[in-house]
Write an enzyme that holds these catalytic residues in place. Sequence first.
Site, mmCIF file in Angstrom:
data_model
loop_
_atom_site.group_PDB
_atom_site.id
_atom_site.type_symbol
_atom_site.label_atom_id
_atom_site.label_comp_id
_atom_site.label_asym_id
_atom_site.label_seq_id
_atom_site.Cartn_x
_atom_site.Cartn_y
_atom_site.Cartn_z
ATOM 1 N N LYS A 77 5.531 8.650 4.722
ATOM 2 C CA LYS A 77 6.463 7.631 4.336
ATOM 3 C C LYS A 77 6.993 7.723 2.908
ATOM 4 C CE LYS A 77 4.765 3.887 7.405
ATOM 5 N NZ LYS A 77 4.463 2.310 7.295
ATOM 6 N N HIS A 80 7.864 4.755 -2.837
ATOM 7 C CA HIS A 80 8.835 4.013 -3.441
ATOM 8 C C HIS A 80 8.648 3.427 -4.922
ATOM 9 C CE1 HIS A 80 6.458 0.591 -2.485
ATOM 10 N NE2 HIS A 80 6.339 0.962 -1.176
ATOM 11 N N HIS A 83 5.388 2.190 -5.534
ATOM 12 C CA HIS A 83 4.338 3.101 -5.812
ATOM 13 C C HIS A 83 4.422 3.570 -7.267
ATOM 14 C CE1 HIS A 83 4.294 3.097 -1.378
ATOM 15 N NE2 HIS A 83 3.330 2.773 -1.511
HETATM 16 N N1 ARG Z 1 -0.825 2.145 0.874
HETATM 17 C C1 ARG Z 1 -0.603 0.722 0.585
HETATM 18 C C2 ARG Z 1 0.971 0.386 0.350
HETATM 19 O O1 ARG Z 1 1.406 1.294 0.316
HETATM 20 C C3 ARG Z 1 -1.241 0.184 -0.810
HETATM 21 C C4 ARG Z 1 -2.647 0.421 -0.619
HETATM 22 C C5 ARG Z 1 -3.310 -0.607 -1.935
HETATM 23 N N2 ARG Z 1 -4.838 -0.714 -1.766
HETATM 24 C C6 ARG Z 1 -5.475 -1.138 -0.923
HETATM 25 N N3 ARG Z 1 -6.916 -1.023 -1.233
HETATM 26 N N4 ARG Z 1 -5.325 -1.672 -0.008
HETATM 27 O O2 ARG Z 1 1.455 -0.736 0.710
#
Ligand code: ARG
Length: 541
Positions: A77, A80, A83
């Site tokens: 994905k 963005h 991130h």
């Molecule tokens: N992958 C998730 C996102 O892009 C963020 C993860 C954050 N960390 C966690 N332990 N939930 O929204």
Amino acid sequence: TTHAQHSANLKQDSVVEDISAGCGVINFKVNRKLLVQKMLEPFGKEEDVKFGLTSELFNTLKRGTTLVEYSSPNIAKKFHAGHLRSTIIGNFIANLKQSLGNNVIRMNYLGDWGMQFGLLGAGFGQFGCQEKLKQNPLQHLFEVMCSSTLICRFCLAVIVVVFFLQVYVQVNKEAEHNEDMKQAARDFFRQLEQHESEAVSLWQQFREITVDEYQHIYKRLGVHFDIYSGESFHQDQAQEVVQQLQSQGLLKTSEKGTGVVDLSPAGDMSSVCTVLRSDGTTLYITRDLAAAIDRKAKYHFDEMIYVTDKSQENHFHQLFHILLAMGHSWADRCKHVPFGLVRGMKTRSGEVVFLEDVLDEARARMLHNMSQSKTTKEMDNTEDTAEKVGISALIVQDFKGPLLSDYTFDWDRMLQAQGDTGVFLQYTHARLCRSVLRASPSCSTFFGMLSQLAGGVSIFALCDLYSYDEVLYQSAQDLQPKHLVNFLLKLCHLIASAHRELPVKGSSQVVAQARLRLFSGACSVLANGMRILGITPVDKM
Ligand code: ARG
């Protein structure tokens, strides 16, 4: 009058050179020369890098193992702006904790599980790239995209992700109307959940190729991770967590047939958190519960910090709440650091599709500005310098305000050489480096001439250097980079005045040496502070 008597009784010495009575106060005048001498002592030596960090202020700080989880993009994905923010903020927190003497574990928790893989897997099945992708994905794409021209690794990585996204977008579109495609996606994901080897190996390739691509971005940003974990690692453990919740009496069944945990204070199910779908599969939060418990067991952290955008505040609130309810008292040493949105992140060619576009544009704009500026120095690695300065501009723009605030991305403002920008920090650092290079390390009459330094600006600059530890302390308390950023910007303004008022060129050698000592101290504090922010200082620009 009693003041006058008292002050008459007090003896002056080499430190306090004058004592006088004022209206209701007693004035002590400290010997400036000595003061400056003392204050300059820590600089120009090997221990420069430790300056500020060994302050007594930190004696009461608890030190231990800190696990910082940041960046955490989703595989296949889009990576963005959120991130990007998580990446640089998490890196800052990890650097800060590490400089203050903690053992830091840097973790990237990839979104590497979920329906997107169903779609991707189904898409690959349909478009028939599977075989070639398996043999040698990069080679394959390389051949397809540009058989004759030379191409850099970077372009390749972009192509890989473009390709992924294209498949993903295409498949997503298909799936909207196409029931067969939806079914294929569900089938693929089920195969994955049941660990069927063909699906797993394809998934593994997607993951590896994408991680490679991310690592390229991280390298440019000067960010690294000790561990690449991900949601996929906690599939089975998530089911175990559900059992534990069940045996602890915390799992309730909702009317819809889903498994929920009651979070309402009154215990009347007025606020619940879903941890199990009606088909028995787990959710994002279930995997996070499992991941937290697993990390505690594996890494024995004393504190854990999660960095994500503010839309996930409630998620982490619920996560910590459930962990506590399960009896994991360490959950109150877990923290979520939320941040706001970035608006209007655009490149010249329009909307940002890939993060790399932003890094490229920062570098290109910096290269252009440098070529326009009369002060730009000759250097061998112009591109590299432009890259580093461009990235520091991104970081300073992002760190200036409270993390929770949204902000608007503004290329021109963030790249100004004179404003409160990363460019200004780098420019000041490079200028200090030039001054300091001229200093000769040994100069016996040095301290005798310190009075030359004891003027207004230099005292201010020196005093400012001495609040470095307080600034780090503040940032360590609330994990906000703004304290450090604004301190460094102020320091740079003071240095700019000092450069004007205390010229090194044209002064006698001894005077010049004393001034250089001040610049050398400022230079190392600036460089150390920048490194904590995640900025690589340049020596020339
Ligand atoms: N992958 C998730 C996102 O892009 C963020 C993860 C954050 N960390 C966690 N332990 N939930 O929204």
